[in-house]
Design an enzyme around this catalytic site. Structure first.
Site, PDB file in Angstrom:
ATOM      1  N   TRP A  29     -17.438  -0.967  44.557  1.00  0.00           N
ATOM      2  CA  TRP A  29     -18.343   0.177  44.690  1.00  0.00           C
ATOM      3  C   TRP A  29     -19.549   0.027  43.775  1.00  0.00           C
ATOM      4  CZ3 TRP A  29     -18.793   5.029  41.593  1.00  0.00           C
ATOM      5  CH2 TRP A  29     -18.230   4.918  40.320  1.00  0.00           C
ATOM      6  N   ASP A  30     -19.497  -0.926  42.862  1.00  0.00           N
ATOM      7  CA  ASP A  30     -20.642  -1.246  42.013  1.00  0.00           C
ATOM      8  C   ASP A  30     -21.913  -1.398  42.842  1.00  0.00           C
ATOM      9  OD1 ASP A  30     -18.259  -1.795  40.693  1.00  0.00           O
ATOM     10  OD2 ASP A  30     -19.065  -3.504  39.588  1.00  0.00           O
ATOM     11  N   GLU A  79     -11.007   4.948  34.941  1.00  0.00           N
ATOM     12  CA  GLU A  79      -9.730   4.290  35.227  1.00  0.00           C
ATOM     13  C   GLU A  79      -8.749   4.386  34.058  1.00  0.00           C
ATOM     14  OE1 GLU A  79     -11.359   0.521  36.325  1.00  0.00           O
ATOM     15  OE2 GLU A  79     -11.218   0.942  38.473  1.00  0.00           O
ATOM     16  N   LYS A 126     -12.928   5.921  30.018  1.00  0.00           N
ATOM     17  CA  LYS A 126     -13.451   4.550  30.112  1.00  0.00           C
ATOM     18  C   LYS A 126     -14.908   4.553  30.541  1.00  0.00           C
ATOM     19  CE  LYS A 126     -12.521   0.229  32.644  1.00  0.00           C
ATOM     20  NZ  LYS A 126     -11.894  -0.283  33.870  1.00  0.00           N
ATOM     21  N   GLN A 127     -15.202   5.324  31.549  1.00  0.00           N
ATOM     22  CA  GLN A 127     -16.578   5.361  32.033  1.00  0.00           C
ATOM     23  C   GLN A 127     -16.850   6.719  32.665  1.00  0.00           C
ATOM     24  OE1 GLN A 127     -15.802   2.380  35.484  1.00  0.00           O
ATOM     25  NE2 GLN A 127     -17.663   3.417  36.077  1.00  0.00           N
TER      26      GLN A 127
END
Lengths: 766, 766
Positions: free
Chosen positions: A356-357, A486, A598-599
């Site tokens: 998906w990046d 994640e 994480k993000q």
């Protein structure tokens, strides 16, 4: 590890040979042209530690899945980027002594990746154990002008001896992927021939029948006098031409190697030798100098459209140019079958080419710096995979709709971690969002009617079936997902996933309405073809209305997922440094039950759907979540940088920018030897253009709300918008926008509209 | 697959040879004696599909972990049951033609596992392609009287020919585990010798240095005349003695093979040959008939203590005896280093020897049917692993306490699925509960002071650190666990886990108080040794008081985990049959987000802590959860059978009983070829004794609340309680309890106390 690369505005430079850095440099100095790529391996034999890597875009292998414990629904294969025939190899023996930098004494070593002109240069002086001292200069590139051609110039100058160099210029197709699950070789040999100055190796993948022909021609000159090959040799998957080149002290022996690399992805299998011959003839006819000049021109055009200039900070300048350079090397957008792999052409780890990046982080770069067809091809790629995505949904038990894979090459799922493969389904939302993003930026509303609507409807159908109604609460919920963060797995009602799902339904309904109004015939054709019923659209409206968004009322923030606020809430700065990075210091369960992120997750939603939230809401959520975020994904800081810019958090924005700006150049994560972090490079570009530049498009209007970090004198970036190319230069005092084209355009700077006629410049005080 | 075994009260019988059932039969007809075990492979060569399996208890191998995606905290190795030297092999060549049932024409084939006397018998008539017809009768067992001895009688009678049989009696140590992660062999050869009638093979594991010596002696007789060996041969890991045996039509040639199997787990490595020689000498001196007679006597004692008789249902009778037989073959309790592997000695799948199955499902069988030392050794096993469990907790980031592994051989964790390994921590509660269960049943309160308290305190410490306080709600919670229902993963506040954790704290405090009162010195010694502070015990009391139990107030049930009631709530009978079993038809994510339950979870708590809940509460929870339970773990039905009995749900109880009663005999799950489901066999025993028998011990009092399924004439079972052996016989009309010993005891039947003097019988109307 200490940074070891020299700062330079246009080049990446390594001085002095340090073997422990060699594999990192092999990644960093990689070259590519969208069609193929090559790690910065030495041409001559190197007996030290090295990851030989040569990659042909779109040529992959379905490696048998390896798991500890099988779960129903896992794919049987993991599609891997294929390491392929080594076409750069030169085996050089000087007076009986092999030239090998692992064993020789090396001085004046320098490696330079010239980003302005797109080539790799290397020089050194080596002293062999027989006392022979020689200077080498090697230049190579993969051509943008002739995509299937790679060219090498390799110059040897004896410094203290005369004699002979035995030069074997070879092709070696007996290659194994470093990440093969069962140590299998993926290639079988088909033919290998060598005659005169030429050699050819044709290999075929053991599955899927990819056929790759590498053909090369080598010329060796002493003082402009051509040397005739001594012999040719072949064995399975290998062919070489061997020269005995006379060496004269102080005189340069020059080797030129041209290689044509063609595959049956682009040509008929039985025509490969013919095509390779044609390509090679053309390249040899042009010669090295002309090919190199064409390369320079191709890169000049790239830089004209996509350069970012940072004055007052060479390190930042080098970092951002490196990122832009790699993005352009990795994906050129001419072939809708290709996509952007996480390592590009710089390594083979992680397999697959598409995450998906692409939609979430890479698309904006190509939207703003390339012709419209290039980002459009990224959308077409997913449209072409729609049938596979429908099969994937069916495999997981859905009766309709499409679920795009987490990782893919050909549209089939390649990944196998249940909490990701089956549950990190927000990727489907990003693929819908990319359509919105493309149409919003380019104004190409026609894409919806051509292809987009089909993808939107099938994704909407998936979401419809993936939520469930909870009668006890009168809401729709979505259980068992993994959000962008994640560091939480298998949660219920991840706010971001619920939001992007509901947004997909909203946008699909809008797109349908727009299509119906603007092109009723086409609308009706799609309705028929998709068999779309009002029951479905009515259900979508009900879901939009009744979907559950976890919210912490008293704090005025969205809750990342159910029960997030029941966690032990802490901020990263309360953690002793010894715990960081968490992914190296904590067991997985501890990470999962901690509050650390994480993000960007809720904030990813605030970024995508920025226009839907007021600044106060964004601020409350940023203030709550950012302090818990460890940014252990290289995709995290850019989103935070952009939102921090929007909120006026200047220091935070700059801090976030720095975290990825030189990720690979400084080997920040200690893993650059595996390859560069290509997709996160696009995030760094976003930090500058959408963050510091404050660039946004709303209702077909371009907005710029720039601010400049105090550390910089100025920064400027190029964007393409609705046919106009603009150069935006931001200093501590001014914002200067130059329209470099013949198209009139309006630009909103700090929310005030400025008409910008063709070839004019407007300057506004910061 | 259709059931193919004959019904018989005391034997498992297969008639007719069907190759497709062979591997299933190899599992079902396995023999073992706690020290070693052997699948029912043929002695003679079989070229068809077969899993050759010979296992020595406690001899294992740390195979390198194989995962798709590594998570911090995973163990590097997975300890596997080792398939070891084949000691049964006889290679028989009749007049130049190998005897091989895969190629021969076979008739009158019969295989019988004689459970009453503990041996495997096989007979058949084979016609070879040369026309030779012969009858074979083979009997073998592994001795309970001499644990290291296996013995075989193999009789060959030519039916239509004279001639010669070349008989190679061999040992083959060149064995590979069927489940080796990387197809590695785990054994290296040390020595192989053969002389006269004897041969020896000594092998050593490539890691951990287990050394195993197999030594065998073979005798061949024609008409009582001993045949002298023709030759001996050895190669690495292999040794054979070869006979040329004359064959005479109608006369039986008899082969006797005795094997001693000794390892350096029990003896000094350098003494292995000597020990094996001694053992073998003793066995040969006794001879086959006497050894077999001793086997019969040993089994008579086993059956005396543990038999269950079901009248009126041969199929049920056979099923329950098979389960008891296998439990007794697998674990004899003399060696506290051993435990009960999921496949016992019947196969090598799943590796490891110890799961929470031991404490949760197997312990009650040994408590009720064996001497106290035997179940006590299961507790000692965990006490011996306490240091490893503390290391395991430390590895996962805990500052104190012990976390026992999910799967283990030597105390170290072997499993590697994060949602199980790191999160299915309720196992720790079962290990504490086993101490309670043992003390409660046996009255051996002294065990607490001897060893139990140390394990309890360290587990309590683990729970103390694993919960966290949520200030916003004023409660302690436990996030990120997997409960007994593995069809939900990584949930928050699994009711069962929270309950068993809190119960552990309660019981540890009780045990401390009891110890302080009964043995103040020992108490103080432990306090000092454990460095137990009042801060800790105070914290435990606070957790007991404030732990959060998810509850559905309006339904009056405990909630299996947070948000369970937000799921789409359905019952299994609403599912179309095509979906079942879910684990073969649904993708893993679909299973996870469904409400369907793999095995008892809330109800597991109602079973363990039965005395803490009133019948109405148990009924509400049973009525709510049982209809959602798919029982796809073989450990599930027994708990439901027991609770159904308690609630008077007779049909449900019988239905649940039937689901596992003949699990392997009928190959219900289509996986018996991998081995039998040993631990779930104990669950079936529980269904009869604790379910139909209604046997319970509360406050040192034995309670029986029997009911008898309508399908049965009577059932009776034996239990050992506080030194008395009781035989309980239940008919449709009566409950008859016979005290077979000289110890007086009181039995509560249907909640009324009956004193039962030595050697008396009491009968009560049903």
């Amino acid at each position: 590890m200490k940074p070891y690369l020299k700062e330079h505005a246009w080049s990446i430079i390594e001085e002095g040979f340090n073997k422990t850095n060699h594999e990192i440099s092999e990644s960093v100095f990689s070259i590519g042209n969208g069609h193929m790529g090559q790690r910065a391996n030495f041409e001559e034999t190197y007996s030290g530690s090295s990851l030989q890597g040569s990659y042909m875009a779109g040529v992959y292998y379905p490696d048998k899945t390896r798991v500890g414990w099988w779960k129903n629904g896992y794919p049987e294969y993991f599609a891997k980027v294929l390491n392929a025939t080594n076409w750069i190899g030169l085996n050089i023996v000087i007076n009986g002594e092999p030239l090998d930098l692992h064993t020789a004494t090396v001085k004046n070593f320098k490696r330079e990746l010239n980003m302005k002109e797109g080539y790799l240069y290397r020089t050194f002086i080596a002293t062999l154990s027989n006392g022979n001292e020689l200077k080498v200069e090697a230049t190579r590139f993969v051509s943008f002008a002739m995509k299937e051609i790679g060219a090498i110039e390799y110059l040897i100058t004896p410094l203290n001896f005369d004699g002979t160099a035995e030069i074997s210029s070879y092709l070696d197709g007996d290659i194994i992927n470093s990440d093969a699950n069962y140590d299998e070789k993926f290639w079988t040999g088909i033919t290998q021939t060598a005659e005169g100055n030429r050699a050819e190796v044709t290999v075929k993948t053991k599955k899927l029948d990819f056929v790759y022909t590498a053909m090369k021609e080598t010329h060796v000159y002493l003082d402009s006098k051509a040397i005739t090959p001594r012999s040719v040799n072949t064995r399975e998957k290998y062919a070489e031409v061997v020269f005995d080149a006379p060496l004269k002290e102080g005189v340069t022996t020059a080797i030129y190697k041209y290689a044509a690399n063609v595959t049956n992805r682009d040509h008929q299998t039985d025509a490969l030798t013919t095509v390779a011959t044609d390509r090679l003839n053309a390249a040899v006819a042009l010669g090295f100098a002309e090919l190199k000049d064409a390369q320079k021109q191709a890169w000049a055009k790239k830089w004209q459209d996509s350069d970012i200039v940072i004055e007052g900070d060479v390190s930042a300048q080098q970092g951002i140019r490196f990122n832009i350079f790699q993005m352009n090397q990795t994906y050129t957008g001419e072939d809708a079958r290709l996509n952007i792999g996480p390592k590009g052409f710089t390594g083979e780890k992680y397999g697959g080419s598409t995450y998906w990046d692409t939609e979430a982080y890479c698309l904006p770069f190509y939207l703003a710096t390339a012709d419209q067809e290039i980002p459009r091809n990224l959308l077409v790629y997913r449209h072409n995979h729609l049938e596979k995505a429908k099969e994937n949904a069916a495999k997981l038990g859905f009766t309709k709709g499409a679920l795009y894979p987490m990782v893919t090459m050909n549209g089939e799922e390649s990944h196998n971690e249940w909490e990701i493969t089956f549950e990190e389904i927000h990727r489907n939302g990003a693929i819908a969002y990319a359509i919105y993003n493309y149409v919003n930026y380019t104004g190409d509303q026609a894409y919806i009617g051509e292809r987009g609507i089909e993808v939107l409807v099938e994704i909407a159908r998936f979401w419809e079936e993936r939520v469930h109604f909870v009668p006890r609460k009168g809401v729709y919920m979505m259980h068992g997902v993994t959000g962008p963060n994640e560091y939480e797995n298998n949660v219920n009602n991840n706010w971001y996933t619920n939001r992007i799902a509901s947004w997909t339904l909203e946008y699909t309904l809008e797109a349908l309405a727009h299509l119906k109004a603007s092109d009723p015939d086409r609308y009706q054709t799609w309705i028929n073809q998709l068999n779309l019923t009002t029951d479905e659209t009515t259900k979508w409206k009900e879901i939009i209305e009744k979907i559950y968004y976890p919210t912490v009322e008293d704090l005025g923030v969205f809750e990342q997922a159910d029960n997030f606020l029941d966690k032990e809430i802490m901020t990263v700065d309360q953690l002793d440094d010894k715990h960081l990075p968490l992914n190296q210091n904590w067991s997985w369960d501890r990470i999962l039950r901690s509050c650390f992120i994480k993000q960007a997750d809720v904030l990813q939603g605030m970024y995508f759907l920025n226009h839907k939230y007021d600044l106060a809401t964004i601020k409350r959520n940023f203030d709550f979540y950012e302090p818990m975020t460890v940014h252990e994904s290289s995709l995290s800081p850019c989103v935070h940088a952009i939102l921090a810019c929007q909120l006026g958090y200047k220091e935070k924005a700059y801090e976030m920018y720095l975290r990825t700006a030189r990720l690979d150049l400084d080997n920040y994560n200690n893993d650059t030897e595996d390859g560069c972090h290509i997709t996160s490079m696009a995030g760094t570009w976003m930090s500058v253009v959408e963050g510091f530049g404050g660039m946004k498009v709303i209702d077909n209007q371009l907005y710029l709300n720039p601010f400049i970090p105090g550390q910089w004198t100025s920064f400027s970036f190029k964007i393409v918008f609705r046919g106009a190319r603009l150069m935006i230069r931001v200093t501590q005092d001014n914002v200067e926008v130059t329209n470099e084209t013949n198209v009139d355009v309006t630009v909103n700077i700090h929310n005030e509209a400025y008409p910008l006629t063709a070839n004019s410049t407007t300057s506004v005080a910061q």
